[in-house]
Motif scaffolding. Structure first.
Motif, PDB file in Angstrom:
ATOM      1  N   PRO A   1      17.294  28.411 -17.359  1.00  0.00           N
ATOM      2  CA  PRO A   1      16.638  27.777 -16.228  1.00  0.00           C
ATOM      3  C   PRO A   1      17.234  28.154 -14.878  1.00  0.00           C
ATOM      4  N   SER A   2      18.461  28.674 -14.847  1.00  0.00           N
ATOM      5  CA  SER A   2      19.179  28.844 -13.576  1.00  0.00           C
ATOM      6  C   SER A   2      18.413  29.662 -12.554  1.00  0.00           C
ATOM      7  N   GLY A   3      18.164  30.917 -12.842  1.00  0.00           N
ATOM      8  CA  GLY A   3      17.554  31.813 -11.865  1.00  0.00           C
ATOM      9  C   GLY A   3      16.201  31.338 -11.369  1.00  0.00           C
ATOM     10  N   VAL A   4      15.335  30.956 -12.297  1.00  0.00           N
ATOM     11  CA  VAL A   4      13.983  30.541 -11.913  1.00  0.00           C
ATOM     12  C   VAL A   4      14.024  29.251 -11.098  1.00  0.00           C
ATOM     13  N   THR A   5      14.858  28.304 -11.500  1.00  0.00           N
ATOM     14  CA  THR A   5      14.948  27.042 -10.759  1.00  0.00           C
ATOM     15  C   THR A   5      15.493  27.272  -9.356  1.00  0.00           C
ATOM     16  N   ILE A   6      16.529  28.096  -9.242  1.00  0.00           N
ATOM     17  CA  ILE A   6      17.101  28.401  -7.924  1.00  0.00           C
ATOM     18  C   ILE A   6      16.062  29.096  -7.045  1.00  0.00           C
ATOM     19  N   TRP A   7      15.347  30.055  -7.605  1.00  0.00           N
ATOM     20  CA  TRP A   7      14.320  30.778  -6.853  1.00  0.00           C
ATOM     21  C   TRP A   7      13.218  29.827  -6.359  1.00  0.00           C
ATOM     22  N   LEU A   8      12.669  29.034  -7.275  1.00  0.00           N
ATOM     23  CA  LEU A   8      11.575  28.135  -6.886  1.00  0.00           C
ATOM     24  C   LEU A   8      12.039  27.079  -5.891  1.00  0.00           C
ATOM     25  N   ALA A   9      13.226  26.521  -6.106  1.00  0.00           N
ATOM     26  CA  ALA A   9      13.743  25.519  -5.172  1.00  0.00           C
ATOM     27  C   ALA A   9      14.008  26.139  -3.807  1.00  0.00           C
ATOM     28  N   THR A  10      14.506  27.369  -3.798  1.00  0.00           N
ATOM     29  CA  THR A  10      14.757  28.061  -2.534  1.00  0.00           C
ATOM     30  C   THR A  10      13.475  28.138  -1.712  1.00  0.00           C
ATOM     31  N   VAL A  11      12.394  28.534  -2.345  1.00  0.00           N
ATOM     32  CA  VAL A  11      11.124  28.697  -1.629  1.00  0.00           C
ATOM     33  C   VAL A  11      10.487  27.348  -1.315  1.00  0.00           C
ATOM     34  N   ILE A  12      10.392  26.467  -2.296  1.00  0.00           N
ATOM     35  CA  ILE A  12       9.683  25.196  -2.094  1.00  0.00           C
ATOM     36  C   ILE A  12      10.424  24.301  -1.102  1.00  0.00           C
ATOM     37  N   VAL A  13      11.702  24.081  -1.337  1.00  0.00           N
ATOM     38  CA  VAL A  13      12.475  23.233  -0.424  1.00  0.00           C
ATOM     39  C   VAL A  13      12.556  23.892   0.953  1.00  0.00           C
ATOM     40  N   GLY A  14      12.766  25.202   0.970  1.00  0.00           N
ATOM     41  CA  GLY A  14      12.824  25.922   2.245  1.00  0.00           C
ATOM     42  C   GLY A  14      11.557  25.750   3.058  1.00  0.00           C
ATOM     43  N   MET A  15      10.407  25.886   2.413  1.00  0.00           N
ATOM     44  CA  MET A  15       9.134  25.738   3.129  1.00  0.00           C
ATOM     45  C   MET A  15       8.898  24.293   3.554  1.00  0.00           C
ATOM     46  N   LEU A  16       9.269  23.340   2.701  1.00  0.00           N
ATOM     47  CA  LEU A  16       9.111  21.928   3.075  1.00  0.00           C
ATOM     48  C   LEU A  16       9.982  21.581   4.281  1.00  0.00           C
TER      49      LEU A  16
END
Length: 139
Positions: A81-96
């Motif tokens: 889960p590490s890479g995908v979770t970090i990637w998605l959180a980076t984009v989603i939280v970053g955009m929010l």
């Protein structure tokens, strides 16, 4: 040829043997790559690199959230889960965070940020695993 069961067991063993010394290079790589993403974006729009921190901070917060959500310190090299979770959180939280602070979140920026961060945050993990496998095969 190893069975799927033995490969799964070996992967689980690798995850349990993660030390703090082996985690920090992944933390650093993720943060540096997010900063690089921001710097490349600013440069491609003719903006000063001096403002890179202003562009990067929401995505850096997202990467940290991803680390915490996935407990990536347990298996920092893993794609799931590490890479995908970090990637998605980076984009989603970053955009929010960008939206909450009045910064741009145009659809084209969301697409570019999603793709570039996937290539950066997942790509180096794939390369690291390939290099480790090659190194293990050498006598």
């Amino acid at each position: 040829m190893p069975s799927i069961e033995s490969a799964h067991t070996a992967n689980r063993t690798d995850q349990h043997q993660t030390t703090s010394a082996s985690v920090w290079p992944y933390v650093a790589a993720d943060l540096v790559l997010v900063i690089l993403f921001a710097a490349i974006g600013r440069s491609s729009h003719g903006e000063s690199l001096a403002g890179t921190a202003l562009t990067a901070w929401p995505f850096l917060v997202g990467a940290i959230v991803g680390w915490l959500l996935s407990k990536a310190w347990r298996a920092p090299a893993s794609l799931i889960p590490s890479g995908v979770t970090i990637w998605l959180a980076t984009v989603i939280v970053g955009m929010l965070l960008r939206a909450a602070t009045g910064s741009g979140t145009h659809w084209s920026f969301i697409i570019v940020a999603t793709i570039v961060n996937a290539v950066f945050l997942l790509g180096y993990r794939v390369l690291a695993r390939l290099i480790a496998k090659i190194a293990q095969r050498r006598p």
